[in-house]
Write a protein that holds these residues in place. Structure first.
Motif, PDB file in Angstrom:
ATOM      1  N   LEU A  26      -0.904  25.313 -47.301  1.00 54.76           N
ATOM      2  CA  LEU A  26      -1.692  24.098 -47.512  1.00 54.76           C
ATOM      3  C   LEU A  26      -3.068  24.236 -46.875  1.00 54.76           C
ATOM      4  N   MET A  27      -3.118  24.923 -45.752  1.00 52.14           N
ATOM      5  CA  MET A  27      -4.397  25.119 -45.083  1.00 52.14           C
ATOM      6  C   MET A  27      -5.375  25.887 -45.975  1.00 52.14           C
ATOM      7  N   THR A  28      -4.893  26.939 -46.636  1.00 53.25           N
ATOM      8  CA  THR A  28      -5.780  27.707 -47.516  1.00 53.25           C
ATOM      9  C   THR A  28      -6.282  26.852 -48.673  1.00 53.25           C
ATOM     10  N   ARG A  29      -5.410  25.979 -49.173  1.00 54.42           N
ATOM     11  CA  ARG A  29      -5.826  25.087 -50.264  1.00 54.42           C
ATOM     12  C   ARG A  29      -6.880  24.092 -49.776  1.00 54.42           C
ATOM     13  N   ALA A  30      -6.689  23.589 -48.558  1.00 57.62           N
ATOM     14  CA  ALA A  30      -7.642  22.632 -47.998  1.00 57.62           C
ATOM     15  C   ALA A  30      -9.006  23.292 -47.771  1.00 57.62           C
ATOM     16  N   VAL A  31      -8.990  24.538 -47.238  1.00 57.77           N
ATOM     17  CA  VAL A  31     -10.251  25.248 -47.020  1.00 57.77           C
ATOM     18  C   VAL A  31     -10.992  25.449 -48.343  1.00 57.77           C
ATOM     19  N   ALA A  32     -10.253  25.820 -49.377  1.00 60.35           N
ATOM     20  CA  ALA A  32     -10.874  26.014 -50.692  1.00 60.35           C
ATOM     21  C   ALA A  32     -11.464  24.709 -51.215  1.00 60.35           C
ATOM     22  N   ALA A  33     -10.739  23.595 -51.042  1.00 60.66           N
ATOM     23  CA  ALA A  33     -11.226  22.287 -51.506  1.00 60.66           C
ATOM     24  C   ALA A  33     -12.501  21.896 -50.767  1.00 60.66           C
ATOM     25  N   CYS A  34     -12.552  22.186 -49.465  1.00 62.81           N
ATOM     26  CA  CYS A  34     -13.745  21.853 -48.681  1.00 62.81           C
ATOM     27  C   CYS A  34     -14.950  22.667 -49.143  1.00 62.81           C
ATOM     28  N   ARG A  35     -14.752  23.946 -49.377  1.00 58.96           N
ATOM     29  CA  ARG A  35     -15.857  24.797 -49.795  1.00 58.96           C
ATOM     30  C   ARG A  35     -16.414  24.367 -51.154  1.00 58.96           C
ATOM     31  N   ILE A  36     -15.504  24.003 -52.059  1.00 59.11           N
ATOM     32  CA  ILE A  36     -15.948  23.533 -53.375  1.00 59.11           C
ATOM     33  C   ILE A  36     -16.752  22.250 -53.228  1.00 59.11           C
ATOM     34  N   ALA A  37     -16.273  21.330 -52.372  1.00 54.75           N
ATOM     35  CA  ALA A  37     -16.971  20.057 -52.174  1.00 54.75           C
ATOM     36  C   ALA A  37     -18.342  20.281 -51.540  1.00 54.75           C
ATOM     37  N   PHE A  38     -18.449  21.223 -50.605  1.00 54.51           N
ATOM     38  CA  PHE A  38     -19.726  21.473 -49.951  1.00 54.51           C
ATOM     39  C   PHE A  38     -20.741  22.052 -50.924  1.00 54.51           C
ATOM     40  N   LEU A  39     -20.276  22.923 -51.817  1.00 54.35           N
ATOM     41  CA  LEU A  39     -21.191  23.513 -52.794  1.00 54.35           C
ATOM     42  C   LEU A  39     -21.614  22.498 -53.852  1.00 54.35           C
ATOM     43  N   ALA A  40     -20.657  21.656 -54.270  1.00 57.50           N
ATOM     44  CA  ALA A  40     -20.928  20.711 -55.360  1.00 57.50           C
ATOM     45  C   ALA A  40     -21.678  19.481 -54.882  1.00 57.50           C
ATOM     46  N   ASN A  41     -21.613  19.187 -53.569  1.00 57.43           N
ATOM     47  CA  ASN A  41     -22.199  17.945 -53.066  1.00 57.43           C
ATOM     48  C   ASN A  41     -23.168  18.210 -51.917  1.00 57.43           C
ATOM     49  N   HIS A  42     -23.920  19.302 -52.020  1.00 55.21           N
ATOM     50  CA  HIS A  42     -24.779  19.673 -50.906  1.00 55.21           C
ATOM     51  C   HIS A  42     -25.869  18.641 -50.624  1.00 55.21           C
ATOM     52  N   ASP A  43     -26.241  17.824 -51.624  1.00 55.24           N
ATOM     53  CA  ASP A  43     -27.247  16.789 -51.394  1.00 55.24           C
ATOM     54  C   ASP A  43     -26.633  15.395 -51.415  1.00 55.24           C
ATOM     55  N   ALA A  44     -25.299  15.319 -51.350  1.00 61.83           N
ATOM     56  CA  ALA A  44     -24.624  14.020 -51.371  1.00 61.83           C
ATOM     57  C   ALA A  44     -24.360  13.553 -49.951  1.00 61.83           C
ATOM     58  N   SER A  45     -23.762  12.367 -49.848  1.00 64.93           N
ATOM     59  CA  SER A  45     -23.424  11.829 -48.539  1.00 64.93           C
ATOM     60  C   SER A  45     -22.099  12.412 -48.049  1.00 64.93           C
ATOM     61  N   VAL A  46     -21.831  12.197 -46.758  1.00 63.90           N
ATOM     62  CA  VAL A  46     -20.577  12.669 -46.192  1.00 63.90           C
ATOM     63  C   VAL A  46     -19.399  11.972 -46.858  1.00 63.90           C
ATOM     64  N   GLU A  70     -19.169  10.888 -49.912  1.00 68.82           N
ATOM     65  CA  GLU A  70     -18.938  11.468 -51.243  1.00 68.82           C
ATOM     66  C   GLU A  70     -18.245  12.825 -51.136  1.00 68.82           C
ATOM     67  N   ALA A  71     -18.642  13.631 -50.156  1.00 68.49           N
ATOM     68  CA  ALA A  71     -18.003  14.927 -49.965  1.00 68.49           C
ATOM     69  C   ALA A  71     -16.535  14.746 -49.565  1.00 68.49           C
ATOM     70  N   PHE A  72     -16.282  13.783 -48.675  1.00 65.21           N
ATOM     71  CA  PHE A  72     -14.898  13.526 -48.268  1.00 65.21           C
ATOM     72  C   PHE A  72     -14.061  13.062 -49.461  1.00 65.21           C
ATOM     73  N   SER A  73     -14.609  12.201 -50.284  1.00 64.59           N
ATOM     74  CA  SER A  73     -13.866  11.709 -51.457  1.00 64.59           C
ATOM     75  C   SER A  73     -13.542  12.849 -52.406  1.00 64.59           C
ATOM     76  N   ARG A  74     -14.473  13.789 -52.555  1.00 63.99           N
ATOM     77  CA  ARG A  74     -14.227  14.943 -53.421  1.00 63.99           C
ATOM     78  C   ARG A  74     -13.059  15.786 -52.866  1.00 63.99           C
ATOM     79  N   ILE A  75     -13.046  15.977 -51.577  1.00 62.48           N
ATOM     80  CA  ILE A  75     -11.967  16.741 -50.953  1.00 62.48           C
ATOM     81  C   ILE A  75     -10.637  16.010 -51.113  1.00 62.48           C
ATOM     82  N   GLU A  76     -10.643  14.704 -50.892  1.00 61.94           N
ATOM     83  CA  GLU A  76      -9.409  13.920 -51.017  1.00 61.94           C
ATOM     84  C   GLU A  76      -8.872  13.974 -52.447  1.00 61.94           C
TER      85      GLU A  76
END
Length: 450
Positions: free
Chosen positions: A274-294, A296-302
């Motif tokens: 699950l940890m590896t899946r969470a890390v991957a989800a975070c990286r995708i959210a950071f790349l896709a939402n680099h100019d978004a708010s925190v 919005e990034a958290f919602s993408r990860i969730e």
């Protein structure tokens, strides 16, 4: 020759015959006495010869049993029971029990045999029938006593038995029972050790797979945090076992450093996966939402993780945030994670969670905490493995002690601050085993801007 004298006693042994001959030597022979004595001597000599042969055969059989018992004693019944070792023990059982066939079997079929196998099928059928009508105990005989059946390792995972079959007309007796019981016991111990060995081999294979999975899981965590000219960052995680559930992950864009620190509920391989899946989800959210708010990034990860976590019945505590390098600010969302400590002007405070852990309740709007890093101000993100480490007496390090430790160390350079916290927790443990994964991430203004 004269007929035997009527009424005279007949010699019944070689001693009487010899006495009779001695008496006849002292007086004139009577008709038939000498001939009768010689016949008795010859008969007794024949009988003694037969007895001698029987005694010789019995002695040879006894010696064979002694040699077989010695050979049986030399077999390492506590070692691994290979097919060759089991076969050797069955061969010795043949000699010891005067059996023509010995075999190990289960209710579903044969395992190993020794001896004359021409009638093995009928013998297995008879042994199975004997078990079907057996009373309590571990050793049973067939109705004609021509065979005995014993239970091997009755507490083992597999029900196994051994059958001893003698040739027709050679029944087992009560004298044979101790010997048969000894053989059954030796074979049972051997098979029990074999079963244990096979289990250990399987366990070792599973552990090896866990080690490989752990290595892959830990490899997704960035070894070194990103380098910033204005912000110093310390990051370290120490799994409690080969497979941990703590993680940190960074993503760097122009002027911003995204980060997440999390702890997957549970331990071992499921938590690591699950940890590896969470890390991957975070990286995708950071790349896709680099100019978004925190938020919005958290919602993408969730959104990426919630359904999977709900299916497996687990959750992840997490802090998600972004560092504005130019403004020297840290903005973060706390989803059920602790300890999260902020030091401002020398005063420490915990940042409470504003939403439940990821995987518990969906679509809650979190509150954002923003910290300006001035002078020695810092943000310290730990995991419960630090605060909940116990000492030999069972006392926990605790969150109050963790907060006090942050107050004592916040003025240190970032790397020294992080190592000081780990050292203090290790010293408190006094050699006690770690209770959980330990993770620490520290953000602090750079002492010298680069």
């Amino acid at each position: 020759m004269n007929a035997p004298t009527r009424g005279r006693a007949q010699p019944s042994s070689i001693e009487e015959a010899m006495d009779l001959l001695a008496r006849q030597a002292m007086k004139p022979c009577e008709d038939g006495d000498v001939g009768r004595a010689l016949d008795l001597v010859r008969a007794e000599l024949d009988r003694m010869g037969t007895v001698q042969v029987e005694l010789t055969e019995a002695l040879i059989a006894s010696q064979d049993r002694v040699h077989a018992m010695k050979a049986l004693a030399q077999i390492n019944v506590q070692g691994v029971a290979s097919d060759a070792t089991i076969g050797l023990l069955l061969e010795k059982a043949l000699t010891l029990t005067d059996a023509s066939l010995v075999f190990v079997f289960t209710r579903s079929g044969l395992v190993a045999t020794a001896g004359d196998t021409t009638r093995v099928d009928s013998c297995v059928e008879l042994a199975t029938q004997t078990l079907a009508h057996a009373s309590q105990g571990l050793l049973w005989s067939t109705p004609d006593d021509g065979a005995m059946v014993g239970a091997l390792d009755p507490d083992g995972a597999t029900e196994r038995y051994v059958g001893f079959f003698r040739p027709d007309g050679h029944a087992f007796s009560t004298v044979d029972i101790p010997l048969v019981e000894a053989i059954v016991s030796a074979l049972g111990v051997m098979l029990a050790f074999n079963e244990l060995h096979q289990h250990e081999l399987a366990q070792a294979a599973v552990e090896r797979e866990h080690q490989l999975a752990s290595a892959l899981a830990q490899s997704v965590i960035t070894d070194q945090p990103p380098v910033s000219p204005r912000i110093d960052i310390f990051a370290r995680t120490t799994p409690a076992s080969l497979t941990g559930g703590d993680f940190y992950v960074f993503g760097q864009t122009d002027g911003s450093i995204w980060f997440a620190v999390g702890d997957v509920a549970g331990k071992s391989l499921p938590a690591a996966m699950l940890m590896t899946r969470a890390v991957a989800a975070c990286r995708i959210a950071f790349l896709a939402n680099h100019d978004a708010s925190v938020v919005e990034a958290f919602s993408r990860i969730e959104d990426e993780l919630f359904d999977h976590l709900d299916d497996v019945g687990l959750f992840i505590t997490m802090v998600v945030g972004v560092v504005d390098e130019a403004q020297r600010t840290v903005s973060l969302v706390n989803a059920g994670h602790s300890p999260v400590v902020v030091v401002r002007d020398g005063e420490t405070q915990f940042v409470p969670a504003s939403v439940p852990p990821v995987g518990v309740v969906r679509n809650r709007v979190p509150r954002t905490e923003t910290v300006f890093l001035d002078h020695d101000d810092c943000v310290i993100l730990g995991s419960d493995g630090l605060a909940e480490q116990s000492d030999p007496r069972g006392e926990l390090f605790g969150y109050d002690r963790f907060r006090a430790l942050c107050e004592q160390t916040y003025e240190l350079p970032t790397a020294q601050l992080g190592e000081a916290i780990f050292d203090a927790v290790d010293a408190f443990a006094k050699g006690s085993p770690v209770s959980d994964d330990a993770t620490l991430v520290v953000f602090k203004r750079a002492a010298v801007e680069r």
